[in-house]
Design an enzyme around this catalytic site. Structure first.
Site, short mmCIF file in Angstrom:
data_model
loop_
_atom_site.label_atom_id
_atom_site.label_comp_id
_atom_site.label_asym_id
_atom_site.label_seq_id
_atom_site.Cartn_x
_atom_site.Cartn_y
_atom_site.Cartn_z
N THR A 166 23.88 -24.70 23.84
CA THR A 166 23.62 -23.71 24.90
C THR A 166 22.19 -23.91 25.34
OG1 THR A 166 25.02 -22.15 23.69
CG2 THR A 166 23.53 -21.18 25.30
N ARG A 194 38.46 -18.78 25.76
CA ARG A 194 37.51 -18.32 24.73
C ARG A 194 36.15 -18.02 25.39
NH1 ARG A 194 32.27 -20.32 22.85
NH2 ARG A 194 32.00 -19.65 20.69
N VAL A 195 35.58 -16.87 25.06
CA VAL A 195 34.27 -16.49 25.58
C VAL A 195 33.30 -16.43 24.40
CG1 VAL A 195 32.96 -14.66 26.72
CG2 VAL A 195 35.28 -15.19 27.48
N THR A 217 21.41 -19.70 20.62
CA THR A 217 22.30 -20.86 20.70
C THR A 217 22.98 -20.97 19.34
OG1 THR A 217 20.68 -22.46 19.92
CG2 THR A 217 20.71 -22.05 22.28
N GLY A 218 24.10 -21.66 19.31
CA GLY A 218 24.82 -21.79 18.04
C GLY A 218 26.22 -21.22 18.17
N LEU A 219 26.81 -20.93 17.04
CA LEU A 219 28.20 -20.46 17.01
C LEU A 219 28.26 -19.03 17.57
CD1 LEU A 219 31.09 -21.12 16.15
CD2 LEU A 219 30.53 -20.22 13.89
N GLY A 220 28.77 -18.92 18.79
CA GLY A 220 28.69 -17.66 19.52
C GLY A 220 29.37 -16.50 18.83
N1 GLY Z 1 26.56 -20.21 21.87
C1 GLY Z 1 27.50 -20.61 22.82
C2 GLY Z 1 28.88 -20.40 22.47
O1 GLY Z 1 29.21 -20.16 21.32
O2 GLY Z 1 29.70 -20.46 23.36
#
Ligand code: GLY
Length: 313
Positions: A166, A194-195, A217-220
């Protein structure tokens, strides 16, 4: 005057600073910086060149927040437009809403005069297809649109290194106004629709002139569950220093359950222009540039390790 960005923001940070130097607002600077990242086909996590979803469609998420007014705009699962950050800004400025998704966001973009374009580059399409070929039989790949159990392939196909790339930009102008912006193509090979955290105000993005701003940033999924960006700003409000606020928000993630564990990174700025960034992975960096600097500087993030290694394999 200061701009802080995730390390992939390097391609846009000088342009963002030029906007501030020429009298533009923090919002103008954030938008200008992020647009250059969205147009960079070498970045496979943002805009053009982003790794698509399971069906090969590039779906973009973005948001922008004005710390002076606390207004915000966002778009999610947007297809066919190169600059979701600019469309998010228009949502903030033109509608009594915060977030538009999917076909409604695309209709709004057309209404505002944005031009449609192809976002899937040949390189990203090859990466997408190669990974699918490794993970699934040819017969499934040949009929992905009609696959009745598409959900089973999400866990088998996704790669942790492409789980949450991101771009984050935080800006503070000479007038003290703060803005935060985030843009992403989201998790590679995600389930369609997926959001992530990037378009969710409070999760991936938050700005408030009175305290500061943060973006992730990273695992949303992690930042959504913990309300990470807003947490940093709330900890600042409670009187913690910037470093304590970031560390605390990272430590909050340690309580999350196993399916949601992975990489998480935060960039943060306080109302006095102090900056810092945090990660639960080693060797992660961020960039910043003040009005007095000729070039941006890249700095290491504060490492806040935790039990977040279960990851996505
Ligand atoms: N950080 C961006 C996402 O997980 O979509």
């Amino acid at each position: 005057m200061i701009i802080v960005a995730s390390s992939n923001g390097k391609v846009g940070i000088s342009a963002a600073m030029a906007v501030l130097r020429n009298g533009g607002s923090a919002i103008d600077a954030v938008e200008a910086g992020i647009r250059l990242v969205e147009s960079n086909p070498q970045d496979d996590t943002v805009g053009i060149g982003g790794i698509p979803n399971l069906l090969g469609q590039v779906e973009l998420d973005a948001s922008i927040m004005d710390g002076r007014t606390l207004a915000a705009g966002a778009v999610a699962t947007l297809r066919g437009y190169e600059h979701p950050i600019s469309i998010a800004r228009k949502v903030m400025e033109e509608l009594p809403h915060v977030l538009l998704a999917g076909s409604g966001a695309e209709r709004f973009a057309a209404e505002m005069g944005f031009q449609r374009g192809e976002l899937l580059t040949e390189k990203a399409r090859e990466v997408w297809e190669e990974r699918l070929r490794q993970a699934m039989p040819e017969a499934v790949l040949a009929n992905l649109e009609g696959e009745p159990d598409l959900r089973q392939w999400v866990k088998r196909v996704r790669e942790s290194r492409r789980s949450g790339g991101t771009v984050n930009f935080l800006a503070q102008g000479a007038d003290g106004d703060i803005c935060a912006g985030v843009s992403t193509s989201g998790q590679g090979w995600k389930y369609p629709g997926r959001v992530g955290d990037s378009p969710l105000i409070g999760a991936g993005n938050y700005a408030d002139n009175r305290y500061g701003a943060a973006a992730c940033t990273g695992l949303g999924e992690m930042a959504i569950l913990a309300g990470t960006a807003r947490s940093v700003v709330l900890y600042l409000k409670m009187g913690l220093s910037l470093e304590e606020a970031g560390r605390q928000a990272m430590e909050d993630l340690h309580a999350l359950p196993a399916p949601y564990l992975g990489e998480m990174n935060i960039v943060a700025l306080d109302r006095d222009g102090r900056h810092a960034a945090f990660s639960n992975r080693e060797d992660r960096t961020y960039v910043y540039m003040t009005g007095e600097m000729d070039e941006p500087e890249e700095l290491p993030r504060v490492l806040v390790p935790g039990d977040t290694t279960a990851d996505l394999e």
